[in-house]
Design a protein around this motif. Structure first.
Motif, PDB file in Angstrom:
ATOM      1  N   ARG A 139       0.723  -1.131   0.121  1.00  0.00           N
ATOM      2  CA  ARG A 139       0.167   0.034  -0.007  1.00  0.00           C
ATOM      3  C   ARG A 139       0.918   1.114  -0.022  1.00  0.00           C
ATOM      4  N   THR A 140       1.980   1.062   0.565  1.00  0.00           N
ATOM      5  CA  THR A 140       2.776   2.394   0.854  1.00  0.00           C
ATOM      6  C   THR A 140       3.928   2.653  -0.465  1.00  0.00           C
ATOM      7  N   LYS A 141       4.219   1.382  -0.806  1.00  0.00           N
ATOM      8  CA  LYS A 141       5.513   1.683  -1.619  1.00  0.00           C
ATOM      9  C   LYS A 141       5.176   1.783  -3.190  1.00  0.00           C
ATOM     10  N   VAL A 142       3.904   0.674  -3.277  1.00  0.00           N
ATOM     11  CA  VAL A 142       3.422   0.590  -4.904  1.00  0.00           C
ATOM     12  C   VAL A 142       2.037   1.160  -4.971  1.00  0.00           C
ATOM     13  N   LYS A 143       2.130   2.314  -5.768  1.00  0.00           N
ATOM     14  CA  LYS A 143       0.806   3.018  -5.957  1.00  0.00           C
ATOM     15  C   LYS A 143       0.096   2.507  -7.277  1.00  0.00           C
ATOM     16  N   THR A 144      -0.143   1.385  -7.450  1.00  0.00           N
ATOM     17  CA  THR A 144      -1.208   1.005  -8.403  1.00  0.00           C
ATOM     18  C   THR A 144      -2.349   0.289  -7.898  1.00  0.00           C
ATOM     19  N   PRO A 145      -3.515   0.440  -8.963  1.00  0.00           N
ATOM     20  CA  PRO A 145      -4.645  -0.213  -8.331  1.00  0.00           C
ATOM     21  C   PRO A 145      -4.247  -1.822  -8.122  1.00  0.00           C
ATOM     22  N   GLU A 146      -3.435  -2.533  -8.856  1.00  0.00           N
ATOM     23  CA  GLU A 146      -3.196  -3.848  -8.710  1.00  0.00           C
ATOM     24  C   GLU A 146      -2.814  -4.141  -7.244  1.00  0.00           C
ATOM     25  N   ALA A 147      -1.566  -3.214  -7.038  1.00  0.00           N
ATOM     26  CA  ALA A 147      -0.992  -3.399  -5.828  1.00  0.00           C
ATOM     27  C   ALA A 147      -2.119  -3.123  -4.639  1.00  0.00           C
ATOM     28  N   THR A 148      -3.019  -2.379  -4.729  1.00  0.00           N
ATOM     29  CA  THR A 148      -4.134  -2.203  -3.630  1.00  0.00           C
ATOM     30  C   THR A 148      -4.941  -3.478  -3.632  1.00  0.00           C
ATOM     31  N   LYS A 149      -5.022  -3.980  -4.703  1.00  0.00           N
ATOM     32  CA  LYS A 149      -5.979  -5.020  -4.588  1.00  0.00           C
ATOM     33  C   LYS A 149      -5.388  -6.188  -3.876  1.00  0.00           C
ATOM     34  N   ALA A 150      -4.016  -6.442  -4.116  1.00  0.00           N
ATOM     35  CA  ALA A 150      -3.184  -7.483  -3.538  1.00  0.00           C
ATOM     36  C   ALA A 150      -2.933  -7.204  -2.136  1.00  0.00           C
ATOM     37  N   ALA A 151      -2.900  -5.986  -1.658  1.00  0.00           N
ATOM     38  CA  ALA A 151      -2.721  -5.681  -0.274  1.00  0.00           C
ATOM     39  C   ALA A 151      -4.180  -6.085   0.373  1.00  0.00           C
ATOM     40  N   LYS A 152      -5.366  -5.903  -0.367  1.00  0.00           N
ATOM     41  CA  LYS A 152      -6.467  -6.233   0.281  1.00  0.00           C
ATOM     42  C   LYS A 152      -6.538  -7.546   0.352  1.00  0.00           C
ATOM     43  N   ASP A 153      -6.249  -8.337  -0.596  1.00  0.00           N
ATOM     44  CA  ASP A 153      -6.273  -9.862  -0.536  1.00  0.00           C
ATOM     45  C   ASP A 153      -5.139 -10.345   0.608  1.00  0.00           C
ATOM     46  N   ILE A 154      -4.271  -9.853   0.668  1.00  0.00           N
ATOM     47  CA  ILE A 154      -3.153 -10.444   1.707  1.00  0.00           C
ATOM     48  C   ILE A 154      -3.843 -10.310   3.014  1.00  0.00           C
ATOM     49  N   SER A 155      -4.413  -8.981   3.049  1.00  0.00           N
ATOM     50  CA  SER A 155      -5.162  -8.680   4.639  1.00  0.00           C
ATOM     51  C   SER A 155      -6.229  -9.466   4.853  1.00  0.00           C
TER      52      SER A 155
END
Length: 134
Positions: free
Chosen positions: A10-26
């Motif tokens: 969420r903090t280092k990669v500012k892409t929609p895919e990264a946000t989605k991956a961060a949510k999946d990981i959470s």
């Protein structure tokens, strides 16, 4: 570990895919104690299965014994009678039941008399209810 990965994405990669991956990981995170709860549940269910298996293994024996006792009682009650239309009183049924339990531990004359009174009361009230239905 999942929290750290999610935060980094969420903090280092500012892409929609990264946000989605961060949510999946959470979503894959588990509370610290969850594995302990899972183990407890697994052991509990295994114990329940063992208990059920133990009960089931004796069920056939108990059923056969109950059938044998019931057949013996029926034969005693219908001895010398037309089996299709026997004439059996509540007192006779209670006496046969009491005879079958009289050898049990704790079967004193007083307890057997109390059981006799209770069984007769139940059977007579059932008989009266049945007669009222007719």
């Amino acid at each position: 570990m999942f929290t750290t990965l999610s935060t980094l994405l969420r903090t280092k990669v500012k892409t929609p895919e990264a946000t989605k991956a961060a949510k999946d990981i959470s979503l894959r995170r588990k509370p610290v104690y969850q594995s302990d709860l899972d183990d407890i549940e697994m052991y509990f269910m295994a114990a329940v299965k063992e208990i059920k298996k133990g009960i089931g293994s004796h069920y056939a024996e108990q059923e056969a014994l109950s059938k044998k006792v019931a057949e013996k009682m029926f034969n005693e009650l219908t001895k010398g009678q037309d089996v299709q239309r026997p004439n059996i009183t509540a007192e006779q049924v209670v006496d046969v039941v009491l005879d079958s339990v009289s050898d049990m531990e704790g079967a004193t004359p007083e307890t057997l008399e109390q059981l006799r009174s209770g069984l007769l009361g139940v059977m007579q009230s059932q008989g009266n209810a049945h007669e009222a239905d007719e």
